[in-house]
Design a protein around this motif. Sequence first.
Motif, short mmCIF file in Angstrom:
data_model
loop_
_atom_site.label_atom_id
_atom_site.label_comp_id
_atom_site.label_asym_id
_atom_site.label_seq_id
_atom_site.Cartn_x
_atom_site.Cartn_y
_atom_site.Cartn_z
N VAL A 1 4.72 5.01 3.50
CA VAL A 1 4.10 6.23 4.00
C VAL A 1 5.05 7.40 3.78
O VAL A 1 6.25 7.22 3.61
CB VAL A 1 3.71 6.11 5.49
CG1 VAL A 1 2.68 5.00 5.70
CG2 VAL A 1 4.92 5.89 6.37
N ALA A 2 4.48 8.61 3.81
CA ALA A 2 5.27 9.81 3.51
C ALA A 2 5.84 10.48 4.75
O ALA A 2 6.83 11.21 4.65
CB ALA A 2 4.42 10.80 2.74
N THR A 3 5.24 10.28 5.91
CA THR A 3 5.69 10.99 7.12
C THR A 3 5.73 10.06 8.32
O THR A 3 5.05 9.02 8.35
CB THR A 3 4.75 12.17 7.45
OG1 THR A 3 3.46 11.65 7.78
CG2 THR A 3 4.64 13.15 6.29
N GLN A 4 6.49 10.46 9.33
CA GLN A 4 6.55 9.71 10.58
C GLN A 4 5.19 9.73 11.29
O GLN A 4 4.82 8.77 11.97
CB GLN A 4 7.64 10.27 11.50
CG GLN A 4 9.04 9.98 11.02
CD GLN A 4 9.34 8.49 10.98
OE1 GLN A 4 8.85 7.70 11.81
NE2 GLN A 4 10.13 8.08 10.01
N LEU A 5 4.45 10.82 11.12
CA LEU A 5 3.11 10.92 11.71
C LEU A 5 2.21 9.81 11.18
O LEU A 5 1.50 9.14 11.95
CB LEU A 5 2.51 12.29 11.42
CG LEU A 5 1.10 12.55 11.95
CD1 LEU A 5 1.10 12.54 13.47
CD2 LEU A 5 0.60 13.90 11.44
N VAL A 6 2.25 9.57 9.88
CA VAL A 6 1.43 8.51 9.28
C VAL A 6 1.97 7.14 9.68
O VAL A 6 1.20 6.21 9.93
CB VAL A 6 1.35 8.68 7.75
CG1 VAL A 6 0.58 7.53 7.11
CG2 VAL A 6 0.71 10.01 7.39
N LEU B 1 7.28 11.51 -0.18
CA LEU B 1 6.47 11.32 -1.39
C LEU B 1 7.37 11.21 -2.61
O LEU B 1 8.29 12.01 -2.78
CB LEU B 1 5.53 12.51 -1.59
CG LEU B 1 4.36 12.61 -0.63
CD1 LEU B 1 3.54 13.86 -0.94
CD2 LEU B 1 3.47 11.39 -0.71
N PRO B 2 7.09 10.24 -3.49
CA PRO B 2 7.87 10.18 -4.73
C PRO B 2 7.46 11.34 -5.65
O PRO B 2 6.30 11.74 -5.67
CB PRO B 2 7.44 8.83 -5.33
CG PRO B 2 6.11 8.54 -4.73
CD PRO B 2 6.08 9.20 -3.39
N ILE B 3 8.42 11.89 -6.34
CA ILE B 3 8.11 12.97 -7.28
C ILE B 3 8.71 12.66 -8.64
O ILE B 3 9.69 11.93 -8.75
CB ILE B 3 8.62 14.35 -6.81
CG1 ILE B 3 10.15 14.37 -6.71
CG2 ILE B 3 7.99 14.76 -5.51
CD1 ILE B 3 10.72 15.76 -6.60
N ARG B 4 8.09 13.21 -9.67
CA ARG B 4 8.60 13.07 -11.02
C ARG B 4 9.93 13.83 -11.10
O ARG B 4 10.04 14.96 -10.63
CB ARG B 4 7.59 13.67 -12.00
CG ARG B 4 7.98 13.47 -13.45
CD ARG B 4 7.00 14.09 -14.41
NE ARG B 4 5.63 13.77 -14.01
CZ ARG B 4 4.57 14.42 -14.45
NH1 ARG B 4 4.70 15.41 -15.29
NH2 ARG B 4 3.36 14.10 -14.05
N THR C 1 0.86 -1.18 0.00
CA THR C 1 0.00 0.00 0.00
C THR C 1 0.90 1.23 0.00
O THR C 1 1.89 1.27 0.73
CB THR C 1 -0.89 0.03 1.27
OG1 THR C 1 -1.63 -1.16 1.35
CG2 THR C 1 -1.83 1.21 1.24
N VAL C 2 0.55 2.22 -0.81
CA VAL C 2 1.26 3.50 -0.82
C VAL C 2 0.28 4.56 -0.34
O VAL C 2 -0.72 4.83 -1.00
CB VAL C 2 1.79 3.85 -2.23
CG1 VAL C 2 2.49 5.21 -2.22
CG2 VAL C 2 2.71 2.76 -2.75
N VAL C 3 0.58 5.13 0.82
CA VAL C 3 -0.29 6.14 1.42
C VAL C 3 0.34 7.51 1.14
O VAL C 3 1.45 7.78 1.59
CB VAL C 3 -0.43 5.92 2.95
CG1 VAL C 3 -1.36 6.96 3.55
CG2 VAL C 3 -0.91 4.51 3.24
N THR C 4 -0.37 8.35 0.40
CA THR C 4 0.18 9.66 0.04
C THR C 4 -0.30 10.78 0.95
O THR C 4 0.17 11.91 0.82
CB THR C 4 -0.15 10.01 -1.43
OG1 THR C 4 -1.56 10.00 -1.60
CG2 THR C 4 0.51 9.02 -2.38
N ASP C 5 -1.23 10.49 1.86
CA ASP C 5 -1.66 11.51 2.81
C ASP C 5 -0.49 11.84 3.74
O ASP C 5 0.29 10.96 4.11
CB ASP C 5 -2.84 11.01 3.63
CG ASP C 5 -4.08 10.77 2.77
OD1 ASP C 5 -4.24 11.50 1.77
OD2 ASP C 5 -4.87 9.89 3.10
#
Length: 139
Positions: free
Chosen positions: A38-43, A62-65, A16-20
């Motif tokens: 996940v993108a942050t330690q909070l998540v 978050l992955p970016i182009r 699962t990739v969570v972008t929130d």
Amino acid sequence: MKALPSFPAARVPFATVVTDLTRCHRTWFHKQVDRCFVATQLVAAQAMKYGLISSQISCHGLPIRPAFNLPSKPKREIRQQLGMDSAASTVMLIGGGEGMGKLEEIAKALAKMSGFALQLLHFGTSLFEISLNELVSVP
């Protein structure tokens, strides 16, 4: 009819990739997931609160182009390319899913609060010029 050869079922990894970036719905965190990105330690902390263990969680941002990492064109050139007024204040509203609400209402409220003309850039470079209570689409 000839029988098809049987193959042992391969196990497909479940990720699962969570972008929130902040609060997430608990359904993102299935206990049988192999890896939850996940993108942050909070998540990551939320994921653990909802039953995942640390070996299931990868926090990488978050992955970016790659193109987003290149130097940008000068602001004046971009505004000209988009047909924007180079002197006007500009607001860019970004919203996704259902959490942003109605962009037009938000734009009108911003224009009303600021007391001066704004131009609004949103979703797919649609351009709107906002003057106090008016919202007019610019082709």
